[in-house]
Write a protein that holds these residues in place. Sequence first.
Motif: not given
Length: 76
Positions: A4-23, A25-34
Amino acid sequence: MAGDHGPQVLHMDPGLIKWYHMHMNRYKYFRWTPRTVKLTFWYVFAVPTALGYLAYKTEGKYNMRVKRRGDTVLEY
């Protein structure tokens, strides 16, 4: 070297960031359903048991080595 040599050049897609964090932390949101109970039963118990039974019943029955034209694959 690479790094990492400086500021972020590419703008990160908010949808991809949200998916990455959910991926990550998936174990935190798991529920036993039928549905998850059924899938777990099939993938952890039923399918391996059926494949094990099939392998046990056909052990030694088929020989795929050194077969010529007209030879059968069955041993008995």
